[in-house]
Each structure stands twice: as structure tokens, then as C-alpha cells.
Design a protein around this motif. Structure first.
Motif, PDB file in Angstrom:
ATOM      1  N   THR A   1       0.859  -1.190   0.000  1.00 30.78           N
ATOM      2  CA  THR A   1       0.000   0.000   0.000  1.00 30.78           C
ATOM      3  C   THR A   1       0.896   1.241   0.000  1.00 30.78           C
ATOM      4  OG1 THR A   1      -0.061  -0.144   2.394  1.00 30.78           O
ATOM      5  CG2 THR A   1      -1.931  -1.081   1.215  1.00 30.78           C
ATOM      6  N   TYR A   2       0.313   2.372  -0.335  1.00 24.44           N
ATOM      7  CA  TYR A   2       1.084   3.613  -0.315  1.00 24.44           C
ATOM      8  C   TYR A   2       0.444   4.578   0.672  1.00 24.44           C
ATOM      9  CZ  TYR A   2       3.195   7.999  -1.564  1.00 24.44           C
ATOM     10  OH  TYR A   2       3.853   9.195  -1.493  1.00 24.44           O
ATOM     11  N   TRP A   3       1.188   4.893   1.705  1.00 21.79           N
ATOM     12  CA  TRP A   3       0.689   5.826   2.722  1.00 21.79           C
ATOM     13  C   TRP A   3       1.008   7.248   2.263  1.00 21.79           C
ATOM     14  CZ3 TRP A   3      -2.441   5.928   6.779  1.00 21.79           C
ATOM     15  CH2 TRP A   3      -2.376   7.008   7.658  1.00 21.79           C
ATOM     16  N   CYS A   4      -0.045   8.005   2.032  1.00 27.63           N
ATOM     17  CA  CYS A   4       0.157   9.374   1.566  1.00 27.63           C
ATOM     18  C   CYS A   4       0.280  10.319   2.769  1.00 27.63           C
ATOM     19  CB  CYS A   4      -1.020   9.801   0.673  1.00 27.63           C
ATOM     20  SG  CYS A   4      -0.858  11.518   0.162  1.00 27.63           S
ATOM     21  N   PRO A   5       1.432  10.959   2.919  1.00 32.34           N
ATOM     22  CA  PRO A   5       1.625  11.819   4.090  1.00 32.34           C
ATOM     23  C   PRO A   5       0.683  13.021   4.117  1.00 32.34           C
ATOM     24  CG  PRO A   5       3.646  11.663   2.749  1.00 32.34           C
ATOM     25  CD  PRO A   5       2.584  10.922   2.035  1.00 32.34           C
ATOM     26  N   GLU A   6       0.323  13.504   2.924  1.00 42.41           N
ATOM     27  CA  GLU A   6      -0.597  14.660   2.905  1.00 42.41           C
ATOM     28  C   GLU A   6      -2.017  14.247   3.262  1.00 42.41           C
ATOM     29  OE1 GLU A   6       0.647  15.569  -1.027  1.00 42.41           O
ATOM     30  OE2 GLU A   6       2.582  15.507   0.023  1.00 42.41           O
ATOM     31  N   LEU A   7      -2.464  13.149   2.623  1.00 43.48           N
ATOM     32  CA  LEU A   7      -3.830  12.680   2.901  1.00 43.48           C
ATOM     33  C   LEU A   7      -3.922  12.042   4.294  1.00 43.48           C
ATOM     34  CD1 LEU A   7      -4.684  10.848  -0.477  1.00 43.48           C
ATOM     35  CD2 LEU A   7      -5.555  13.052   0.297  1.00 43.48           C
ATOM     36  N   LYS A   8      -2.780  11.630   4.838  1.00 44.12           N
ATOM     37  CA  LYS A   8      -2.724  10.853   6.091  1.00 44.12           C
ATOM     38  C   LYS A   8      -3.603   9.602   5.978  1.00 44.12           C
ATOM     39  CE  LYS A   8      -1.210  14.219   9.490  1.00 44.12           C
ATOM     40  NZ  LYS A   8      -0.951  15.389   8.644  1.00 44.12           N
ATOM     41  N   ALA A   9      -3.539   8.986   4.810  1.00 43.64           N
ATOM     42  CA  ALA A   9      -4.314   7.761   4.547  1.00 43.64           C
ATOM     43  C   ALA A   9      -3.666   7.033   3.377  1.00 43.64           C
ATOM     44  CB  ALA A   9      -5.753   8.131   4.192  1.00 43.64           C
ATOM     45  N   ASP A  10      -4.080   5.772   3.182  1.00 43.66           N
ATOM     46  CA  ASP A  10      -3.598   5.039   2.011  1.00 43.66           C
ATOM     47  C   ASP A  10      -4.146   5.694   0.753  1.00 43.66           C
ATOM     48  OD1 ASP A  10      -2.125   3.167   3.368  1.00 43.66           O
ATOM     49  OD2 ASP A  10      -3.709   1.653   3.408  1.00 43.66           O
ATOM     50  N   ASP A  11      -3.297   5.805  -0.259  1.00 42.68           N
ATOM     51  CA  ASP A  11      -3.763   6.333  -1.542  1.00 42.68           C
ATOM     52  C   ASP A  11      -3.952   5.146  -2.487  1.00 42.68           C
ATOM     53  OD1 ASP A  11      -4.114   7.414  -4.012  1.00 42.68           O
ATOM     54  OD2 ASP A  11      -2.472   8.872  -3.857  1.00 42.68           O
ATOM     55  N   PRO A  12      -5.209   4.769  -2.756  1.00 45.99           N
ATOM     56  CA  PRO A  12      -5.455   3.571  -3.567  1.00 45.99           C
ATOM     57  C   PRO A  12      -4.881   3.682  -4.977  1.00 45.99           C
ATOM     58  CG  PRO A  12      -7.533   4.691  -3.028  1.00 45.99           C
ATOM     59  CD  PRO A  12      -6.445   5.427  -2.330  1.00 45.99           C
ATOM     60  N   ALA A  13      -4.729   4.925  -5.468  1.00 47.85           N
ATOM     61  CA  ALA A  13      -4.199   5.109  -6.828  1.00 47.85           C
ATOM     62  C   ALA A  13      -2.746   4.648  -6.909  1.00 47.85           C
ATOM     63  CB  ALA A  13      -4.306   6.574  -7.230  1.00 47.85           C
ATOM     64  N   LYS A  14      -2.077   4.565  -5.765  1.00 44.77           N
ATOM     65  CA  LYS A  14      -0.664   4.188  -5.762  1.00 44.77           C
ATOM     66  C   LYS A  14      -0.425   2.823  -5.108  1.00 44.77           C
ATOM     67  CE  LYS A  14       0.721   9.029  -5.714  1.00 44.77           C
ATOM     68  NZ  LYS A  14       1.207  10.132  -4.884  1.00 44.77           N
ATOM     69  N   ALA A  15      -1.470   2.058  -4.949  1.00 45.59           N
ATOM     70  CA  ALA A  15      -1.317   0.735  -4.328  1.00 45.59           C
ATOM     71  C   ALA A  15      -0.518  -0.190  -5.253  1.00 45.59           C
ATOM     72  CB  ALA A  15      -2.686   0.133  -4.056  1.00 45.59           C
ATOM     73  N   GLY A  16       0.240  -1.112  -4.680  1.00 45.17           N
ATOM     74  CA  GLY A  16       1.035  -2.048  -5.476  1.00 45.17           C
ATOM     75  C   GLY A  16       0.157  -2.897  -6.389  1.00 45.17           C
ATOM     76  N   ILE A  17       0.541  -2.990  -7.652  1.00 43.53           N
ATOM     77  CA  ILE A  17      -0.316  -3.638  -8.663  1.00 43.53           C
ATOM     78  C   ILE A  17      -0.431  -5.149  -8.423  1.00 43.53           C
ATOM     79  CG2 ILE A  17      -0.560  -4.136 -11.135  1.00 43.53           C
ATOM     80  CD1 ILE A  17      -0.914  -1.199 -10.640  1.00 43.53           C
ATOM     81  N   CYS A  18       0.705  -5.811  -8.352  1.00 37.88           N
ATOM     82  CA  CYS A  18       0.672  -7.274  -8.369  1.00 37.88           C
ATOM     83  C   CYS A  18       0.254  -7.855  -7.020  1.00 37.88           C
ATOM     84  CB  CYS A  18       2.048  -7.804  -8.768  1.00 37.88           C
ATOM     85  SG  CYS A  18       2.010  -9.534  -9.207  1.00 37.88           S
ATOM     86  N   SER A  19       0.758  -7.265  -5.936  1.00 37.96           N
ATOM     87  CA  SER A  19       0.416  -7.811  -4.619  1.00 37.96           C
ATOM     88  C   SER A  19      -1.079  -7.638  -4.354  1.00 37.96           C
ATOM     89  CB  SER A  19       1.249  -7.143  -3.528  1.00 37.96           C
ATOM     90  OG  SER A  19       1.067  -5.750  -3.552  1.00 37.96           O
ATOM     91  N   ASN A  20      -1.648  -6.519  -4.789  1.00 39.83           N
ATOM     92  CA  ASN A  20      -3.086  -6.321  -4.588  1.00 39.83           C
ATOM     93  C   ASN A  20      -3.894  -7.257  -5.472  1.00 39.83           C
ATOM     94  OD1 ASN A  20      -3.906  -3.922  -2.673  1.00 39.83           O
ATOM     95  ND2 ASN A  20      -1.930  -3.435  -3.591  1.00 39.83           N
TER      96      ASN A  20
END
Ligand code: FAD
Length: 424
Positions: free
Chosen positions: A221-240
Motif C-alpha cells: 500500500t502507499y501511505w500518503c503523508p498529505e492525505l494521512k491515509a492510504d492512496d489507492p491510486a498508488k497501491a502495489g499492482i501485483c500484490s493487490n
């Protein structure tokens, strides 16, 4: 592959924080979210064709010789009586097939042989399969099951995924498969590239048929520091993609690949020191099933100590704990045994009062680890690449304290093929 700094920090801190509880006592209090080992199914298909023929003949002759005794005779080791005895006594092809699984059924039925499961002799690595399927012509496997194997308070999600390969993609313990996720890259519209995953089952697969492989995958997953949440647009492709699969879904796979993490089976008294962070546990699950759960020639011969160090963030993030407890309770006939130590970074502290990272746990046993390596043990490291600097600094310090030249010491281990690293 680009990681941002926040992403790296999150990944590393999860992987290298661990607890100091005595492993056995500790594990009893750990909720068991992991899969049940397939240990209840008795003697398995990890058996040479020669052995199966011998047992088939024995049964046909009406003998009450138990399968494991026949196996021991075939491999010149001491037999241990087993629940398999009861099944053999029940007699008949059905019982024998149940006992030996698919391989036994195939041999008895006179159809396709399954001697690809063991080399001759079993430790001969000259025929280890490599790149049977390549990127341009991948094998399409089918998902058998996908299960989350961590508790609710785990940092992130890890899944155990069993994929069917119809026996067409055989592999050895310690190898990896490539997975090509479906779809195309956003940036250039080209197909996604292959990602590697260590195989988490023995060559026989969790169902002992030789037709499946298991993967242990952490959802990136990608933790977005600005959003203070996971950014689904940047989630890992293959693992997800893998963690979201359902039974029957198709998975394009390449490989198997890699020989760095193979077990040194030629000398069955070799001690193994297996160091993992997170999903780095995957190859060791294959080792441990082969050495302690399956009736393989490797298990029949093994007399060393296999020592597993696993580092994760907290108890809920432990992986396959129930399987390790099962294996600890099953020393081999020759005295081979499994030893286990956990480093739970967010639940335990090291001797300096800091977080208990994997290198801190190994350091607690530095004298023993060094003695074992001096006498031929093999040491393995698998997991996030961020684990290695801490490990190397620790080993360097231990060497300095012992008056050993670190570079020479390491070069010696590498030269003797005792040093195995697969980090990502
Ligand atoms: P990718 O899509 O490749 O993305 C990589 C990372 O970048 C992700 O964390 C994603 O969230 C992040 N990201 C995406 N977009 C952005 C952006 N715009 N900005 C910043 N960050 C972004 N993994 C396992 O889980 N289990 C294993 O057993 C395993 N074994 C391995 C064995 C080997 C030999 C190797 C080399 C790797 C292994 N891996 C394993 C890692 C695995 O291959 C993948 O790298 C991992 O699953 C991530 O792939 P992905 O497609 O999900 O992420």
C-alpha cells in the motif's frame, strides 16, 4: 521500482521491530490466524517412485509392514511407527491411495510417473528446474484459495495464496515464481512487468499432490503523508491483484527461478539458520515442511538444527506460528529439530531499551550463531532489503569484539556457500 521515503520507512519499521518472548511460551498466547499445516494427512507423496513400488509390492503380498518401515528400508534409516500403520492395515487400494495421496494413486494406477519430485540421489541439485516458463510464454495457473493469515492488529495485510500448476511447473524449496499481473501500465500502456514471489510451499504443495504452489504475499500500500491515509491510486499492482484473487482466477506465472536459497541437503547434519522479516518467511516454510512435516528422504536423513528467526511488528503479524509449533513437536528420527525465535519490534525491547529488531534477536545468540557457522552451518536471510544493513552492522560488531576480521570471515562463508541472501 521507486519507493518514496515515507513508504520505505513504514516498510522497514514494520519489518525490523520484533519481541523477546521465549518463543514456545510466547506462541501459546498468540492467536492463530495462520493456516493449519497439512500434517494430519500422514505419510505423503514426498517419496521416491522406487519406494512407492516397494510399498505397493509389500501390500500386494499381504504383508503388514508399515509404510514408514518400508520407507526407512528404502532409505536405510530407522523407522518410526506412524498413524500410517493403521491406514495400511485397513488394506485396499483406496486406503493406500489415501495414505500416499495423488502420487501413490498414479503409480498404482500405472499411469504417469511422478519421479520429478525427487532427484537421484535426492540432494543432487543438477536438475533443479529453472525458467521453465518465461515472460513471453508464461504458464496460466488457477487460484485454489486465498486467505488472509494475519490478525486484526497486524501492520498491513498478508495472504497465503495457493495456485494450481497441474504439475507442469515443478520447483524446489527456496525458488521463486514470477507473476505477471493482468492489465497495462498507466504510464505507457504496455503490459505490467513480472514480479517475483518466493514459493512458500514444499515442492509437493500444501495438498501434497505436486500440483500446486503457495505464495505468501503482503499487500503493498502507499501511505500518503498529505492525505494521512492510504492512496489507492498508488497501491502495489501485483500484490493487490494476488491478495484479491478468488478460487478459479487465472494467474500468469514465470519461472521457477533462483538457486541462491536452495537447502544444502547433501550433508543431512548441516545446521540451518533462517533469518526472515515478514514475507521473507516464505522459503523457510518450504524448508520446514520438507524437513519436519513430509515423509521426504530429506526428513528421514536430517539430523541438524534448523533455527528460525522471524521478525515482524507485533503478535498479530506473526506468520504460520501454528505450523512452527507443529514442526517443533516433530523432531526427525535422526534428531533433527526446529528451533524458533521471534523479534516483535513493537512489543519487545532490545538490550539497549530500543525496539527489538531482527538483528537484535540474532545478536542475543551471537556466540552460538558464530560457533554454528564455524562448524559448517548455512545462514539464510530473506525479506525486505532494509534488513541487511542492520544485520551486517551487528555481525561486524560481533566480529570486532571477537577479534575476527569481518571481511575475511564473510568471504569465507561465501566461498563455502554457507551465506544465502534474497532480499527485495
Ligand atoms: P508495484 O506496483 O510494483 O509498486 C511498488 C511500490 O510502489 C508499492 O509499495 C506501491 O504502493 C508503491 N507505489 C506505487 N505507485 C507509487 C507512486 N506513484 N509513488 C510512490 N509509490 C508508489 N513480496 C511478497 O509479498 N512476498 C514474497 O514472498 C516476495 N518474494 C520476493 C522474492 C524476490 C526474489 C523479489 C525480488 C521480490 C519479492 N517480493 C515478495 C516483492 C514483490 O516482487 C513485489 O515487489 C511486491 O509485491 C510489490 O509489487 P506490486 O506490484 O504490488 O507493487
Amino acid at each position: 521500482m521507486k519507493f518514496t521515503l515515507p513508504l520505505l520507512l513504514v516498510a522497514c519499521s514494520d519489518a525490523f521491530t520484533v519481541p523477546t518472548l521465549p518463543s514456545t511460551a510466547h506462541s501459546r498466547s498468540v492467536p492463530l490466524y495462520s493456516l493449519k499445516a497439512d500434517a494430519s494427512s500422514g505419510p505423503q507423496t514426498g517419496i521416491k517412485r522406487k519406494y512407492l513400488k516397494k510399498v505397493a509390492k509389500t501390500v500386494a503380498a499381504g504383508s503388514m509392514v508399515i509404510p514408514q518401515a518400508a520407507f526407512a528400508a528404502a532409505t536405510k534409516t530407522e523407522p518410526t511407527l506412524h498413524t500410517g500403520q493403521k491406514i495400511a492395515k485397513a488394506g485396499g487400494i483406496a486406503a493406500l491411495a489415501a495414505l500416499f495421496g495423488y502420487a501413490g494413486t498414479k503409480i498404482l494406477g500405472g499411469s504417469k510417473k511422478q519421479d520429478f519430485l525427487e532427484a537421484t540421489p535426492y540432494y543432487d541439485q543438477s536438475t533443479v528446474p529453472v525458467n521453465t516458463y518465461k515472460n513471453k510464454s508464461p504458464f496460466t495457473g488457477k487460484v485454489v484459495s486465498t486467505k488472509r493469515i494475519v490478525g486484526p492488529k497486524a501492520t498491513g495485510e498478508t495472504c497465503h495464496i495457493i495456485i494450481g500448476h497441474e504439475g507442469k511447473m515443478p520447483y524446489w524449496e527456496g525458488q521463486s515464481y514470477g507473476v505477471i499481473p493482468p492489465g497495462n501500465r498507466e504510464k505507457d500502456g504496455k503490459p505490467h512487468s513480472v514480479r517475483l514471489y518466493s514459493i512458500a510451499s514444499s515442492r509437493y504443495g500444501d495438498d501434497m499432490t505436486g500440483n500446486t504452489a503457495s505464495l505468501c504475499v503482503r499487500r503493498a500500500t502507499y501511505w500518503c503523508p498529505e492525505l494521512k491515509a492510504d492512496d489507492p491510486a498508488k497501491a502495489g499492482i501485483c500484490s493487490n491483484f494476488l491478495c484479491d484473487t478468488s478460487p478459479g482466477d487465472e494467474v500468469k506465472m514465470t519461472g521457477p527461478s533462483g538457486k541462491v536459497m536452495l537447502m544444502p541437503e547433501e550433508d543431512p547434519k548441516t545446521d540451518l539458520i533462517m533469518v526472515a522479516t515478514g514475507t521473507g518467511i516464505a522459503p523457510y516454510r518450504g524448508f520446514i515442511r520438507r524437513l519436519f512435516e513430509e515423509d521426504t528422504p530429506a526428513r528421514a536423513a536430517y539430523s541438524g538444527e534448523a533455527w528460525l528467526f522471524l521478525g515482524v511488528a507485533n503478535s498479530d503479524a506473526l506468520l504460520y506460528d501454528d505450523e512452527w509449533q507443529s514442526a517443533i513437536a516433530k523432531p526427525t528420527v535422526n534428531g533433527g529439530k526446529l528451533r524458533l525465535d521471534y523479534a516483535l519490534s513493537r512489543e519487545a525491547t532490545n538490550k539497549k531499551g530500543g525496539k527489538m529488531y531482527i538483528q537484535d534477536k540474532v545478536e542475543e545468540y551471537a556466540d552460538e550463531v558464530f560457533t554454528k557457522l564455524d562448524t559448517g552451518a548455512h545462514i539464510y536471510f530473506c525479506g525486505l532489503k532494509g534488513m541487511m544493513p542492520g544485520i551486517q552492522d551487528m555481525l561486524k560488531e560481533v566480529c570486532t569484539n571477537k577479534g575476527i576480521d569481518y571481511d575475511e570471515w564473510l568471504a569465507g562463508l561465501k566461498k563455502n556457500k554457507q551465506w544465502h541472501v534474497e532480499v527485495y
